[in-house]
Scaffold this motif. Sequence first.
Motif, short mmCIF file in Angstrom:
data_model
loop_
_atom_site.label_atom_id
_atom_site.label_comp_id
_atom_site.label_asym_id
_atom_site.label_seq_id
_atom_site.Cartn_x
_atom_site.Cartn_y
_atom_site.Cartn_z
N GLY A 222 0.82 -1.13 0.07
CA GLY A 222 0.20 0.04 -0.05
C GLY A 222 0.77 1.19 -0.05
N VAL A 223 2.11 1.01 -0.36
CA VAL A 223 2.92 2.30 -0.34
C VAL A 223 2.65 3.02 -1.70
N ARG A 224 2.72 4.35 -1.70
CA ARG A 224 2.37 4.95 -2.87
C ARG A 224 3.73 5.39 -3.40
N ILE A 225 3.78 5.04 -4.81
CA ILE A 225 5.08 5.31 -5.67
C ILE A 225 4.97 6.17 -6.78
N PRO A 226 5.43 7.36 -6.81
CA PRO A 226 5.25 8.25 -7.94
C PRO A 226 6.08 7.74 -9.00
N VAL A 227 5.45 7.85 -10.34
CA VAL A 227 6.25 7.31 -11.53
C VAL A 227 5.99 8.19 -12.56
N THR A 228 6.99 8.22 -13.57
CA THR A 228 6.86 8.99 -14.69
C THR A 228 6.34 8.00 -16.04
N VAL A 229 5.47 8.21 -16.71
CA VAL A 229 5.05 7.60 -17.76
C VAL A 229 5.70 7.71 -19.09
N LEU A 230 6.66 6.82 -19.76
CA LEU A 230 7.32 7.07 -21.06
C LEU A 230 6.72 6.22 -22.02
N GLN A 231 6.24 6.92 -23.29
CA GLN A 231 6.01 5.91 -24.16
C GLN A 231 6.76 5.96 -25.66
N MET A 232 7.07 4.85 -26.07
CA MET A 232 8.08 4.63 -27.29
C MET A 232 7.07 4.72 -28.53
N GLU A 233 7.59 5.41 -29.53
CA GLU A 233 6.79 5.68 -30.75
C GLU A 233 7.66 5.14 -31.87
N GLN A 234 7.47 4.05 -32.72
CA GLN A 234 8.13 3.83 -33.79
C GLN A 234 9.52 3.91 -33.84
N CYS A 235 10.26 3.39 -32.58
CA CYS A 235 11.60 3.61 -32.33
C CYS A 235 12.23 2.49 -33.24
N GLN A 236 13.37 3.08 -34.14
CA GLN A 236 13.96 2.24 -34.88
C GLN A 236 15.53 2.21 -35.19
N VAL A 237 16.28 1.28 -35.44
CA VAL A 237 17.56 1.59 -35.80
C VAL A 237 17.85 2.10 -37.18
N VAL A 238 18.41 3.37 -37.29
CA VAL A 238 18.16 4.11 -38.51
C VAL A 238 19.78 3.85 -39.09
N GLN A 239 20.75 4.12 -38.42
CA GLN A 239 22.29 3.81 -38.90
C GLN A 239 23.21 3.07 -37.90
N VAL A 240 23.99 2.40 -38.44
CA VAL A 240 25.08 1.78 -37.57
C VAL A 240 26.45 2.57 -37.78
N LEU A 241 27.11 2.90 -36.69
CA LEU A 241 28.14 3.45 -36.82
C LEU A 241 29.43 2.64 -36.47
N ASN A 242 30.39 2.32 -37.17
CA ASN A 242 31.41 1.49 -36.72
C ASN A 242 32.77 2.22 -36.36
N GLU A 243 33.66 1.50 -35.95
CA GLU A 243 35.07 2.11 -35.86
C GLU A 243 35.76 2.21 -37.12
N GLU A 244 35.89 1.38 -38.00
CA GLU A 244 36.42 1.48 -39.26
C GLU A 244 35.97 3.04 -39.95
N THR A 245 34.85 3.33 -39.94
CA THR A 245 34.33 4.67 -40.68
C THR A 245 34.22 5.69 -39.66
N HIS A 246 33.93 5.62 -38.33
CA HIS A 246 33.59 6.80 -37.56
C HIS A 246 34.66 6.66 -36.26
N GLY A 247 35.23 5.67 -36.09
CA GLY A 247 36.11 5.73 -34.76
C GLY A 247 35.44 5.26 -33.62
N TYR A 248 34.33 4.78 -33.53
CA TYR A 248 33.64 4.48 -32.27
C TYR A 248 32.45 3.63 -32.92
N THR A 249 31.93 2.64 -31.91
CA THR A 249 30.70 2.02 -32.37
C THR A 249 29.38 2.56 -31.48
N ALA A 250 28.63 2.80 -32.54
CA ALA A 250 27.30 3.31 -32.13
C ALA A 250 26.21 3.07 -32.94
#
Length: 288
Positions: free
Chosen positions: A54-82
């Motif tokens: 029965g303890v009240r917990i304040p929460v924030t609601v976050l909604q994801m909308e059409q979240c997709q991977v658009v580009q892959v960055l690798n160390e060979e071309t960008h110097g880091y992986t992201a």
Amino acid sequence: MASLLSSVRVGLRAGCRTMSTATTTQPATWTHNSLRTGVIARKKGMTAMWDEWGVRIPVTVLQMEQCQVVQVLNEETHGYTALQIGSTDRTPKNVTKPMLGHFERAGVEPKRKLFEFTVTKDAVLPVGTELVASHFVPGQFVDCSAPTMGKGFQGAMKRHGFGGQPASHGTSVTHRSLGSTGQRKDPGKVFKGKKMAGRMGGEQSTVQNLKVMKIDNALNLIYVKGCVPGVDDQFVKVRDAIKKRGNKIAPTDLLPLPFPTIAPETVKAMPRELVAKTGGADPYVMSE
């Protein structure tokens, strides 16, 4: 999980977000040094939850909308992986031609917001992979980053928490003034960075170690304990807590986390809502 690591090609047309499974690779294994990608969600406001005591917990609601991977960055071309992640589809007529070409090469719908997330090499996802709320598990900890609410031009008391001048006899119309800002003839100037009145808010802020309390698979909602920066409908970057690496990121019974993300067929077999366990003793029972 294997289908998430297959090659992806999504046609640039409305409603087309299916993944091709022409080639398949073995899924990667999560380790304590693995760094998964984050997601982009939109802040929908705050509400409350109650645990089994029965303890009240304040929460924030976050909604994801059409979240997709658009580009892959690798160390060979960008110097880091992201991974470049996009969120919320938008009409092509509102997108510039260079960005239209960028999305067309990726084979995804034009996105309203793009962010990069640094990942380890074993956590790279194919372009077009869709991320859902079950990328996180109830009970784990996340970091949320977003611009804070803009407050406009504010005084030193509100902006920096100064105490102000004495509210007594002898003080005239300067109760909330800044006070002295410099010294005498030596050095005879105000040092850079002095806390003074100025523009408040609208700066990038990160709240760390927020606990995920609930996941709604039907509406792609993430309920996190506490407050998140930004106004309602603000884009928020959500990722695994950076200060709770390894087995501290979540309870041991929830490890390993979905890696590099959760498979679509797994989400279909899950219940709509997943709630974090609170456990422990009843806080309202007085110990003898």
